[in-house]
Design an enzyme around this catalytic site. Structure first.
Site, PDB file in Angstrom:
ATOM      1  N   LYS A 142      24.016 -25.944 102.472  1.00  0.00           N
ATOM      2  CA  LYS A 142      24.421 -26.431 103.789  1.00  0.00           C
ATOM      3  C   LYS A 142      23.396 -27.443 104.305  1.00  0.00           C
ATOM      4  O   LYS A 142      22.204 -27.118 104.419  1.00  0.00           O
ATOM      5  CB  LYS A 142      24.500 -25.257 104.774  1.00  0.00           C
ATOM      6  CG  LYS A 142      25.631 -24.281 104.478  1.00  0.00           C
ATOM      7  CD  LYS A 142      26.945 -24.849 104.956  1.00  0.00           C
ATOM      8  CE  LYS A 142      28.070 -23.840 104.807  1.00  0.00           C
ATOM      9  NZ  LYS A 142      29.371 -24.471 105.092  1.00  0.00           N
ATOM     10  N   LYS A 256      40.855 -23.850 102.026  1.00  0.00           N
ATOM     11  CA  LYS A 256      40.666 -22.472 102.454  1.00  0.00           C
ATOM     12  C   LYS A 256      42.071 -21.946 102.705  1.00  0.00           C
ATOM     13  O   LYS A 256      42.654 -22.217 103.764  1.00  0.00           O
ATOM     14  CB  LYS A 256      39.833 -22.423 103.737  1.00  0.00           C
ATOM     15  CG  LYS A 256      38.398 -22.926 103.574  1.00  0.00           C
ATOM     16  CD  LYS A 256      37.682 -22.904 104.893  1.00  0.00           C
ATOM     17  CE  LYS A 256      36.179 -23.125 104.767  1.00  0.00           C
ATOM     18  NZ  LYS A 256      35.703 -23.983 103.708  1.00  0.00           N
TER      19      LYS A 256
HETATM   20  O1  LIG Z   1      32.944 -23.062 100.364  1.00  0.00           O
HETATM   21  C1  LIG Z   1      32.089 -22.218 100.038  1.00  0.00           C
HETATM   22  O2  LIG Z   1      31.442 -22.304  98.978  1.00  0.00           O
HETATM   23  C2  LIG Z   1      31.784 -21.063 100.938  1.00  0.00           C
HETATM   24  C3  LIG Z   1      32.550 -21.027 102.225  1.00  0.00           C
HETATM   25  C4  LIG Z   1      32.042 -21.964 103.275  1.00  0.00           C
HETATM   26  O3  LIG Z   1      31.106 -22.676 103.048  1.00  0.00           O
HETATM   27  C5  LIG Z   1      32.666 -21.929 104.589  1.00  0.00           C
HETATM   28  C6  LIG Z   1      33.109 -20.714 105.084  1.00  0.00           C
HETATM   29  C7  LIG Z   1      33.686 -20.620 106.331  1.00  0.00           C
HETATM   30  C8  LIG Z   1      33.809 -21.728 107.112  1.00  0.00           C
HETATM   31  C9  LIG Z   1      33.377 -22.966 106.635  1.00  0.00           C
HETATM   32  C10 LIG Z   1      32.829 -23.068 105.372  1.00  0.00           C
HETATM   33  C11 LIG Z   1      32.500 -24.428 104.874  1.00  0.00           C
HETATM   34  O4  LIG Z   1      32.795 -24.762 103.730  1.00  0.00           O
HETATM   35  O5  LIG Z   1      32.049 -25.229 105.628  1.00  0.00           O
HETATM   36 MG   LIG Z   2      32.754 -26.989 104.133  1.00  0.00          MG
END
Ligand SMILES: O=C(O)CCC(=O)c1ccccc1C(=O)O
Ligand SMILES: [Mg+2]
EC number: 4.2.1.113
Length: 347
Positions: A142, A256
């Site tokens: 992140k 997602k």
């Molecule tokens: O995508 C992944 O590897 C994990 C999940 C994740 O990062 C995520 C989980 C919930 C909300 C937003 C995000 C994101 O991708 O930003």
């Molecule tokens: Mg993301």
């Protein structure tokens, strides 16, 4: 056919708060749905909204469910409006579990690799070794959380710690402006970065002109630099997928499934377009994760990229988590996820 509708709202603190460019996310709020037919067979589904992505809120989900009463018909359930996409996903999941139509066929993938989710900031440098030791070879860090100069300095330390052949994805969660995004993309051009997820984003509450300009920024960044870009926040619901397919987006589509209503037509559309898809967690419980992972395992054609499901252990009680020790998720692990146990844990 009459179905008995029950639902349980939950609020589960994460073991470790999740830090993103949107701020700190400390607890998961959502709603489990349970449908029972007249023979007593039950199917569960999960609505796990992410309001900062532009989904509906838990209150809106609960209000819609409360308006139904105890007995419902399938016609009533599928008439839930598209703006309640997370609730529609829960209903589709519960209906498909009830019919047994989700259950095992030999089609699809027996297992898929998983990307390990790494914490923001310098903490990444102490977290990565343990994940590599477990065998993970795709990692996601992140960014857009701290100062760009600090994060850029950490990047090379992180790359130096990765095992040979590893892939690193960066997720800015829309936290950069175009200038910072260009600075990063210049740096990553000659580095082994799998892709950068959502460098910039105009929130769903911005006016149409601002959102259109942001789409232009994303397209421009994708054209000007070699590091692939992935859309995530830009994709909430079938209409966003249609929009970016029509735009000819050649980067990655982070999906997602929890945010896509009845996922079946969206999956078919993405597959027909041969889209480059990454299935990803919405940090839901095992109920929603089971449904999402089943879609990933059923993805037609080539093995998709590593799943964005390296998020567990996420909750204090393991009954809410999906499978997590291995860098692969196998079909049999997914089939073992027990929706009724999750339901019962939420008394
Ligand atoms: O995508 C992944 O590897 C994990 C999940 C994740 O990062 C995520 C989980 C919930 C909300 C937003 C995000 C994101 O991708 O930003
Ligand atoms: Mg993301």
């Amino acid at each position: 056919m009459r179905l008995r509708l029950a639902y349980r709202r939950y609020l589960l603190p994460f073991r470790t708060p999740v830090r993103t460019a949107h701020g700190v996310w400390a607890e998961r709020e959502g709603v489990l749905v349970r449908l029972t037919d007249e023979s007593g067979r039950a199917g569960h589904g999960e609505a796990a909204p992410i309001p900062w992505f532009g989904t509906e809120t838990p209150d809106e989900i609960e209000a819609a469910l409360a308006s139904f009463g105890e007995w419902v018909t399938e016609e009533q359930l599928v008439a839930v409006p598209a703006r309640l996409g997370c609730l529609r996903f829960a209903i589709a999941g519960a209906l498909s579990a009830l019919r047994g139509s989700e259950s095992s066929s030999d089609a699809g993938h027996a297992y898929l690799p998983v990307a390990a989710l790494l914490p923001a900031g310098r903490a990444v440098l102490t977290a990565v070794a343990a994940k590599a030791e477990l065998g993970f070879r795709t990692f996601k860090w992140k960014v857009g959380v701290g100062d760009p100069a600090d994060e850029l300095a950490i990047l090379d330390d992180l790359l130096g710690q990765l095992p040979a052949g590893a892939r690193l994805r960066l997720d800015a969660n829309g936290g950069w402006d175009a200038r910072v995004a260009r600075r990063w993309l210049e740096r990553t051009a000659d580095r082994p970065i799998e892709y950068i997820e959502q460098p910039c984003f105009a929130g769903k509450n911005e006016d149409a002109g601002t959102r259109r300009r942001m789409d232009d920024v994303l397209r421009g960044l994708a054209e000007d630099y070699p590091t692939p870009l992935a859309l995530d926040e830009s994709l909430v619901g079938a209409q966003d997928v249609e929009h970016w397919l029509a735009e000819g987006w050649r980067g990655v589509f982070v999906i997602k499934p929890a945010l896509f209503g009845d996922p079946t037509p969206v999956m078919a559309r993405l597959a027909a377009a041969k889209a480059d898809v990454v299935f990803s967690s919405a940090l839901e419980t095992a109920v929603g994760a089971r449904a999402a992972l089943q879609l990933a395992l059923a993805w037609p054609g080539e093995k998709p990229r590593a799943l964005g499901f390296g998020v567990w252990p996420l909750f204090h009680e393991s009954v809410f988590d999906g499978p997590y020790v291995a860098p692969f998720i196998r079909k049999e692990d997914v089939e073992k996820l027990n929706a009724e146990a999750v339901w019962n844990a939420l008394t």
